[in-house]
Write a protein that holds these residues in place. Structure first.
Motif, PDB file in Angstrom:
ATOM      1  N   GLU A  14       0.846  -1.186   0.000  1.00 47.28           N
ATOM      2  CA  GLU A  14       0.000   0.000   0.000  1.00 47.28           C
ATOM      3  C   GLU A  14       0.887   1.242   0.000  1.00 47.28           C
ATOM      4  OE1 GLU A  14      -3.638  -0.280   1.152  1.00 47.28           O
ATOM      5  OE2 GLU A  14      -3.406  -2.412   0.634  1.00 47.28           O
ATOM      6  N   THR A  15       0.744   2.044  -1.042  1.00 48.65           N
ATOM      7  CA  THR A  15       1.637   3.197  -1.198  1.00 48.65           C
ATOM      8  C   THR A  15       1.080   4.477  -0.598  1.00 48.65           C
ATOM      9  OG1 THR A  15       2.124   2.309  -3.358  1.00 48.65           O
ATOM     10  CG2 THR A  15       2.997   4.481  -2.851  1.00 48.65           C
ATOM     11  N   ASP A  16       1.915   5.185   0.125  1.00 50.37           N
ATOM     12  CA  ASP A  16       1.571   6.523   0.594  1.00 50.37           C
ATOM     13  C   ASP A  16       2.107   7.571  -0.365  1.00 50.37           C
ATOM     14  OD1 ASP A  16       0.313   5.644   2.865  1.00 50.37           O
ATOM     15  OD2 ASP A  16       2.142   5.717   4.078  1.00 50.37           O
ATOM     16  N   SER A  17       3.293   7.329  -0.864  1.00 49.69           N
ATOM     17  CA  SER A  17       3.901   8.317  -1.755  1.00 49.69           C
ATOM     18  C   SER A  17       4.927   7.654  -2.663  1.00 49.69           C
ATOM     19  CB  SER A  17       4.557   9.421  -0.937  1.00 49.69           C
ATOM     20  OG  SER A  17       5.714   8.908  -0.321  1.00 49.69           O
TER      21      SER A  17
END
Ligand SMILES: [Mn+2]
Ligand SMILES: [Mn+2]
Ligand SMILES: [Zn+2]
Ligand SMILES: [Zn+2]
Lengths: 149, 149
Positions: free
Chosen positions: B128-131
């Motif tokens: 899961e990517t935040d940035s």
DNA sequence: GATAGATTTTGAATCATTCTAAACACCAAC
DNA sequence: GTTGGTGTTTAGAATGATTCAAAATCTATC
């Protein structure tokens, strides 16, 4: 714990070093084998501590030297995340890094050629790229280990 | 040389700071205006030197404090290249950085949404990517200035 | 105009990395 | 087998960006 290099790996090391007129040394062999043994993107200190198990007299400066040499001859990549200690990666395939904010672990993400060309396509005229670095930050949702070898 | 903030910019600053219960101060105004005045991704020292022209008593620590505050409230991004000094960027649009190896200059590269989704699509399940950070290294071929404002 | 809380300032501390200079290892030539 | 050259390793000092600690300053409120 730190097995020796395979035929192939030793050759790769020897070959890479040879280009700069440099030689395989026991220290370089150990440092390289540490990187290959556990591909978890260790810091210099981590490499140092692992390598010391097989070679107690090894110095930190030498680990810095070896890693710099490897980077110089393209055997190993540096991985930086903000200003944290530099980490080292022996994976030569084009890949991005995923940094798990909760564990601090860094995972390799395979980078298909079409992604690279998509990226190159967004550069305005006159920008000539030598290399592209991509890093993801986030967290991993259970989904089995995400093995770091 | 360092003009004051526009109505709009001051509001943006005030608004961003307010979220953390923080206030606009003369130092923060100057530091922010330095970032807006010349968007060349200055280092802390560069910001410090530019800001000092309008506020001679300003301290380096305060510049560090202000910039950290801005990053914390999402007004400004940090830009790192290997282990060089951190640079600061007030451009809030999604963009990548192009680092010109010959001049050391950093240019903003607009990042279209389709590139971002292409990138997200290469992540295996459970990541899961935040940035996402993208940086190009290379050199720029004449092609007029590549303005940094 | 006293008090509390946030902010700024100065100077010291941290710490990853780089540098220096001395020991070593290796090899080829004498 | 000694000597000279070259690259390598080592220990320890130096560097430099960043962070920390503590005192001074501000600001808003009672
Ligand atoms: Mn998150
Ligand atoms: Mn180039
Ligand atoms: Zn990697
Ligand atoms: Zn930018």
């Amino acid at each position: 714990m730190i097995q020796n290099l395979s035929e192939h790996q030793r050759e790769q090391l020897q070959e890479a070093l040879a280009h700069g007129g440099q030689k395989v040394t026991p220290q370089r062999e150990i440092v390289y084998s540490v990187l290959l043994a556990k591909r978890d993107h260790p810091t210099v200190d981590e490499v140092f501590n692992r390598a010391r198990e097989s070679m107690p007299g090894l110095s930190l400066a030498t680990v810095y030297n070896c890693l710099e040499t490897f980077v110089g001859c393209g055997l190993v990549r540096q991985v930086n995340h903000e200003r944290e200690s530099t980490r080292y990666c022996p994976n030569l395939a084009p890949h991005a890094h995923f940094r798990d904010e909760s564990t601090g672990r860094v995972h390799d993400i395979e980078l298909p050629e079409h992604v690279l060309s998509t990226l190159r396509s967004i550069l305005p005229n006159g920008f000539e790229t030598d290399s592209i670095e991509i890093s993801f930050h986030g967290h991993t949702k259970n989904s089995r280990n995400h093995n770091s070898n």
